[in-house]
Design a protein around this motif. Structure first.
Motif, PDB file in Angstrom:
ATOM      1  N   PHE A  18       0.833  -1.201   0.000  1.00 42.91           N
ATOM      2  CA  PHE A  18       0.000   0.000   0.000  1.00 42.91           C
ATOM      3  C   PHE A  18       0.873   1.258   0.000  1.00 42.91           C
ATOM      4  N   ALA A  19       1.906   1.283   0.831  1.00 47.20           N
ATOM      5  CA  ALA A  19       2.788   2.449   0.903  1.00 47.20           C
ATOM      6  C   ALA A  19       3.522   2.662  -0.418  1.00 47.20           C
ATOM      7  N   ALA A  20       3.935   1.576  -1.046  1.00 48.82           N
ATOM      8  CA  ALA A  20       4.643   1.707  -2.324  1.00 48.82           C
ATOM      9  C   ALA A  20       3.751   2.335  -3.381  1.00 48.82           C
ATOM     10  N   VAL A  21       2.504   1.949  -3.430  1.00 51.11           N
ATOM     11  CA  VAL A  21       1.577   2.502  -4.412  1.00 51.11           C
ATOM     12  C   VAL A  21       1.165   3.919  -4.038  1.00 51.11           C
ATOM     13  N   ALA A  22       0.903   4.151  -2.773  1.00 49.69           N
ATOM     14  CA  ALA A  22       0.392   5.444  -2.330  1.00 49.69           C
ATOM     15  C   ALA A  22       1.426   6.558  -2.429  1.00 49.69           C
ATOM     16  N   PHE A  23       2.691   6.246  -2.223  1.00 51.34           N
ATOM     17  CA  PHE A  23       3.709   7.289  -2.175  1.00 51.34           C
ATOM     18  C   PHE A  23       4.609   7.332  -3.409  1.00 51.34           C
ATOM     19  N   THR A  24       4.225   6.653  -4.456  1.00 50.05           N
ATOM     20  CA  THR A  24       4.977   6.685  -5.706  1.00 50.05           C
ATOM     21  C   THR A  24       4.271   7.632  -6.658  1.00 50.05           C
ATOM     22  N   SER A  25       4.999   8.630  -7.143  1.00 51.90           N
ATOM     23  CA  SER A  25       4.385   9.559  -8.080  1.00 51.90           C
ATOM     24  C   SER A  25       4.321   8.920  -9.463  1.00 51.90           C
ATOM     25  N   PRO A  26       3.269   9.181 -10.206  1.00 51.09           N
ATOM     26  CA  PRO A  26       3.158   8.601 -11.539  1.00 51.09           C
ATOM     27  C   PRO A  26       4.217   9.190 -12.469  1.00 51.09           C
ATOM     28  N   SER A  27       4.658   8.393 -13.425  1.00 54.12           N
ATOM     29  CA  SER A  27       5.654   8.895 -14.367  1.00 54.12           C
ATOM     30  C   SER A  27       5.006   9.949 -15.257  1.00 54.12           C
ATOM     31  N   GLU A  28       5.777  10.958 -15.559  1.00 51.39           N
ATOM     32  CA  GLU A  28       5.263  12.039 -16.389  1.00 51.39           C
ATOM     33  C   GLU A  28       5.283  11.609 -17.851  1.00 51.39           C
ATOM     34  N   GLU A  29       4.172  11.848 -18.522  1.00 49.40           N
ATOM     35  CA  GLU A  29       4.108  11.560 -19.940  1.00 49.40           C
ATOM     36  C   GLU A  29       4.555  12.795 -20.711  1.00 49.40           C
ATOM     37  N   LEU A  30       5.070  12.569 -21.887  1.00 49.89           N
ATOM     38  CA  LEU A  30       5.479  13.696 -22.701  1.00 49.89           C
ATOM     39  C   LEU A  30       4.255  14.513 -23.075  1.00 49.89           C
ATOM     40  N   THR A  31       4.308  15.811 -22.846  1.00 47.54           N
ATOM     41  CA  THR A  31       3.195  16.662 -23.213  1.00 47.54           C
ATOM     42  C   THR A  31       3.390  17.254 -24.595  1.00 47.54           C
ATOM     43  N   GLU A  32       4.609  17.309 -25.038  1.00 48.88           N
ATOM     44  CA  GLU A  32       4.901  17.825 -26.374  1.00 48.88           C
ATOM     45  C   GLU A  32       5.821  16.851 -27.089  1.00 48.88           C
ATOM     46  N   MET A  33       5.500  16.579 -28.335  1.00 45.57           N
ATOM     47  CA  MET A  33       6.367  15.778 -29.190  1.00 45.57           C
ATOM     48  C   MET A  33       6.514  16.527 -30.503  1.00 45.57           C
ATOM     49  N   TYR A  34       7.574  16.231 -31.193  1.00 47.75           N
ATOM     50  CA  TYR A  34       7.879  16.948 -32.424  1.00 47.75           C
ATOM     51  C   TYR A  34       8.176  15.960 -33.542  1.00 47.75           C
ATOM     52  N   GLY A  35       7.798  16.348 -34.757  1.00 48.79           N
ATOM     53  CA  GLY A  35       8.114  15.566 -35.937  1.00 48.79           C
ATOM     54  C   GLY A  35       8.993  16.385 -36.858  1.00 48.79           C
ATOM     55  N   PHE A  36       9.847  15.698 -37.622  1.00 51.26           N
ATOM     56  CA  PHE A  36      10.759  16.381 -38.544  1.00 51.26           C
ATOM     57  C   PHE A  36      10.638  15.711 -39.906  1.00 51.26           C
ATOM     58  N   ASP A  37      10.317  16.500 -40.924  1.00 50.70           N
ATOM     59  CA  ASP A  37      10.131  15.940 -42.263  1.00 50.70           C
ATOM     60  C   ASP A  37      11.376  16.063 -43.140  1.00 50.70           C
ATOM     61  N   GLY A  38      12.499  16.424 -42.539  1.00 51.40           N
ATOM     62  CA  GLY A  38      13.733  16.605 -43.299  1.00 51.40           C
ATOM     63  C   GLY A  38      14.052  18.066 -43.524  1.00 51.40           C
ATOM     64  N   THR A  39      13.038  18.928 -43.424  1.00 50.82           N
ATOM     65  CA  THR A  39      13.220  20.361 -43.603  1.00 50.82           C
ATOM     66  C   THR A  39      12.704  21.154 -42.413  1.00 50.82           C
ATOM     67  N   ASP A  40      11.472  20.876 -41.999  1.00 54.79           N
ATOM     68  CA  ASP A  40      10.817  21.648 -40.942  1.00 54.79           C
ATOM     69  C   ASP A  40      10.455  20.761 -39.754  1.00 54.79           C
ATOM     70  N   TRP A  41      10.355  21.399 -38.567  1.00 55.61           N
ATOM     71  CA  TRP A  41       9.892  20.743 -37.347  1.00 55.61           C
ATOM     72  C   TRP A  41       8.426  21.070 -37.132  1.00 55.61           C
ATOM     73  N   TYR A  42       7.675  20.099 -36.594  1.00 53.21           N
ATOM     74  CA  TYR A  42       6.248  20.253 -36.354  1.00 53.21           C
ATOM     75  C   TYR A  42       5.934  19.849 -34.922  1.00 53.21           C
ATOM     76  N   LEU A  43       5.102  20.652 -34.251  1.00 54.30           N
ATOM     77  CA  LEU A  43       4.642  20.319 -32.914  1.00 54.30           C
ATOM     78  C   LEU A  43       3.467  19.365 -33.045  1.00 54.30           C
ATOM     79  N   ILE A  44       3.544  18.221 -32.364  1.00 50.26           N
ATOM     80  CA  ILE A  44       2.505  17.201 -32.442  1.00 50.26           C
ATOM     81  C   ILE A  44       1.591  17.342 -31.230  1.00 50.26           C
ATOM     82  N   GLU A  45       0.312  17.560 -31.485  1.00 50.18           N
ATOM     83  CA  GLU A  45      -0.663  17.646 -30.406  1.00 50.18           C
ATOM     84  C   GLU A  45      -1.904  16.813 -30.699  1.00 50.18           C
ATOM     85  N   GLY A  46      -1.913  16.097 -31.797  1.00 53.03           N
ATOM     86  CA  GLY A  46      -3.094  15.327 -32.172  1.00 53.03           C
ATOM     87  C   GLY A  46      -2.848  13.841 -32.093  1.00 53.03           C
ATOM     88  N   GLU A  47      -3.716  13.089 -32.728  1.00 56.96           N
ATOM     89  CA  GLU A  47      -3.587  11.648 -32.757  1.00 56.96           C
ATOM     90  C   GLU A  47      -2.918  11.216 -34.054  1.00 56.96           C
TER      91      GLU A  47
END
Length: 93
Positions: A18-47
């Protein structure tokens, strides 16, 4: 009283679990991801499949944790393909 002392190891295990579960913070998920098409960078916020695709290729990754950052999943070789995203401003400008 004897039955309680026999169950003390089990109670200690349950309390520790119980203590291990209760006092362990959840891992942070990436809130921002980026894609690169070879020329430009794109902010990914969709599916995936809506704004971009990750097609099979020999690049080390499709999505990155930052502009010019590390691949989010480097074990899968994919190529970023933009569908409807606008490029982000170059941070070096």
């Amino acid at each position: 009283m004897e039955s309680i002392t026999k169950r003390l190891p089990l109670l200690a295990f349950v309390l520790a679990a119980f203590a291990a579960v209760a006092f362990t913070s959840p891992s942070e998920e990436l809130t921002e991801m980026y894609g690169f098409d070879g020329t430009d960078w794109y902010l990914i916020e969709g599916e995936q499949g809506v704004d971009y695709l990750c097609d099979s290729d020999t690049q080390p990754g499709c999505l990155y944790d930052a502009v010019e950052g590390n691949p989010v999943d480097p074990t899968i070789d994919r190529k970023f393909v933009n569908i409807t995203l606008d490029p982000i401003e170059d941070p070096r400008d």
